[in-house]
Scaffold this active site. Structure first.
Site, PDB file in Angstrom:
ATOM      1  N   ASP A   1       7.123  -6.496   4.884  1.00  0.00           N
ATOM      2  CA  ASP A   1       6.304  -5.019   4.879  1.00  0.00           C
ATOM      3  C   ASP A   1       6.347  -4.431   3.565  1.00  0.00           C
ATOM      4  O   ASP A   1       6.057  -3.230   3.405  1.00  0.00           O
ATOM      5  CB  ASP A   1       6.597  -4.390   6.089  1.00  0.00           C
ATOM      6  CG  ASP A   1       8.152  -3.696   5.865  1.00  0.00           C
ATOM      7  OD1 ASP A   1       8.751  -3.955   4.881  1.00  0.00           O
ATOM      8  OD2 ASP A   1       8.447  -2.694   6.592  1.00  0.00           O
TER       9      ASP A   1
ATOM     10  N   GLY B   1       0.862  -1.136   0.134  1.00  0.00           N
ATOM     11  CA  GLY B   1      -0.204  -0.132  -0.103  1.00  0.00           C
ATOM     12  C   GLY B   1       0.904   1.334   0.042  1.00  0.00           C
ATOM     13  O   GLY B   1       2.028   1.100   0.403  1.00  0.00           O
TER      14      GLY B   1
HETATM   15  N1  LIG Z   1      11.441   6.081  -5.174  1.00  0.00           N
HETATM   16  C1  LIG Z   1      11.050   5.022  -4.133  1.00  0.00           C
HETATM   17  N2  LIG Z   1      10.733   5.299  -2.914  1.00  0.00           N
HETATM   18  C2  LIG Z   1      10.419   4.323  -2.063  1.00  0.00           C
HETATM   19  C3  LIG Z   1      10.461   3.039  -2.690  1.00  0.00           C
HETATM   20  N3  LIG Z   1      10.427   2.308  -1.642  1.00  0.00           N
HETATM   21  C4  LIG Z   1      10.168   3.093  -0.506  1.00  0.00           C
HETATM   22  N4  LIG Z   1      10.266   4.303  -0.819  1.00  0.00           N
HETATM   23  C5  LIG Z   1      10.268   5.518  -0.068  1.00  0.00           C
HETATM   24  C6  LIG Z   1       8.787   5.848   0.555  1.00  0.00           C
HETATM   25  C7  LIG Z   1       8.943   6.414   1.963  1.00  0.00           C
HETATM   26  O1  LIG Z   1       9.399   7.766   1.836  1.00  0.00           O
HETATM   27  C8  LIG Z   1       9.983   5.577   2.404  1.00  0.00           C
HETATM   28  C9  LIG Z   1       9.436   4.303   3.166  1.00  0.00           C
HETATM   29  O2  LIG Z   1       8.394   3.647   2.506  1.00  0.00           O
HETATM   30  P1  LIG Z   1       7.091   3.093   3.179  1.00  0.00           P
HETATM   31  O3  LIG Z   1       6.022   2.869   1.968  1.00  0.00           O
HETATM   32  O4  LIG Z   1       7.544   1.973   3.784  1.00  0.00           O
HETATM   33  O5  LIG Z   1       6.672   4.230   3.935  1.00  0.00           O
HETATM   34  O6  LIG Z   1      10.838   4.909   1.288  1.00  0.00           O
HETATM   35  C10 LIG Z   1      10.710   2.616  -3.935  1.00  0.00           C
HETATM   36  O7  LIG Z   1      10.827   1.640  -4.406  1.00  0.00           O
HETATM   37  N5  LIG Z   1      11.069   3.782  -4.739  1.00  0.00           N
END
Ligand SMILES: Nc1nc2c(ncn2[C@H]2C[C@H](O)[C@@H](COP(=O)(O)O)O2)c(=O)[nH]1
Ligand SMILES: Nc1ncnc2c1ncn2[C@@H]1O[C@H](COP(=O)(O)OP(=O)(O)O)[C@@H](O)[C@H]1O
Length: 218
Positions: A87, A12
């Site tokens: 997660d 999500g």
């Molecule tokens: N550009 C990307 N950003 C990403 C990716 N996976 C995570 N994230 C960023 C989004 C949030 O700032 C942080 C943690 O993600 P959560 O969804 O766990 O809050 O990292 C990605 O693949 N690309």
């Protein structure tokens, strides 16, 4: 019951409560928790300052880290019949990269993604969480990661829209490399798995039902 451990992923948009729910479920079922790396990505804070400039490095870092984590989890856990709650699902790489890379970069990135992802373990069950953008923005603010302080509401809106596209029941098989995981879709805008026992029991029950459907034991 299959020989391998059951693999459950939570997905999500940013701030929807993936890590929170994955932790709750792994404690409840006593399964291994797989957490994505975030702070370790050296490009992430630069990325939020200038998305265009740092997108390729950021997406590549996330992809190769997740590939390594999933290879390890296959070798050390799933193949030994132990279950895993993660997660994230690796599909998030495509969801983010589709938004942040330019057309040519995304085309090349997808080729690399397909090459690696084919050999990785695929979740049996995915809990897909979504919430209203206002609520996501509030939760992101509450979590207060320094690099997320200037989070653009439009970015979160677009991300949620992309998630809806990828998790559209009609295109699951196409988007998920031919696999058909059980998808539990939950709008948790008004749910609190952390502090409300009824909400927590609701989601645990949904996951238990899905595990039974697989022929496994919770
Ligand atoms: N550009 C990307 N950003 C990403 C990716 N996976 C995570 N994230 C960023 C989004 C949030 O700032 C942080 C943690 O993600 P959560 O969804 O766990 O809050 O990292 C990605 O693949 N690309
Ligand atoms: N159901 C919930 N109700 C209230 N706050 C929540 C809930 N789930 C998560 N939170 C809070 O929202 C923030 C984001 O949750 P987190 O699990 O880190 O999201 P994600 O992993 O999807 O980015 C955290 O501060 C967390 O404590």
């Amino acid at each position: 019951m299959k020989n391998k451990g059951i693999f459950i992923a939570i997905e999500g948009p940013i701030g929807v409560g993936k890590t929170t729910l994955a932790t709750i479920l792994s404690n409840h079922f006593n399964h291994t928790l797989l957490r994505e790396i975030v702070e370790e990505n050296p490009f992430l804070s630069k990325f939020y300052n200038d998305i265009k400039e740092y997108a390729l490095q950021t997406e590549a870092f996330f992809l190769f880290n997740r590939v390594k984590q999933l290879e390890d989890i296959e070798k050390n856990t799933l193949s030994k019949s132990q279950c895993v709650i993660s997660d994230y699902h690796i599909i998030k790489n495509l969801i983010f990269a589709g938004l942040t890379l330019d057309k040519m970069q995304f085309h090349r990135y997808k080729q690399v993604y397909n090459t690696f992802v084919n050999d990785l373990p695929q979740p049996d069950i995915i809990v897909y969480l979504n919430s209203h953008t206002d609520i996501l923005m509030k939760k992101i603010a509450l979590r207060d990661r320094s690099f997320e302080r200037q989070m653009d509401r439009n970015y979160i809106d677009e991300l949620s829209r992309e998630y809806k596209y990828y998790f559209n029941p009609l295109s699951i098989k196409h988007n998920f490399m031919g696999t058909e995981p059980i998808i539990i879709e939950v709008d948790n805008s008004n749910l609190d798995f952390l502090n409300n026992e009824k909400d927590k029991a609701f989601i645990i029950n949904k996951v238990e039902q899905a595990i039974k459907q697989l022929g496994g034991y919770a």
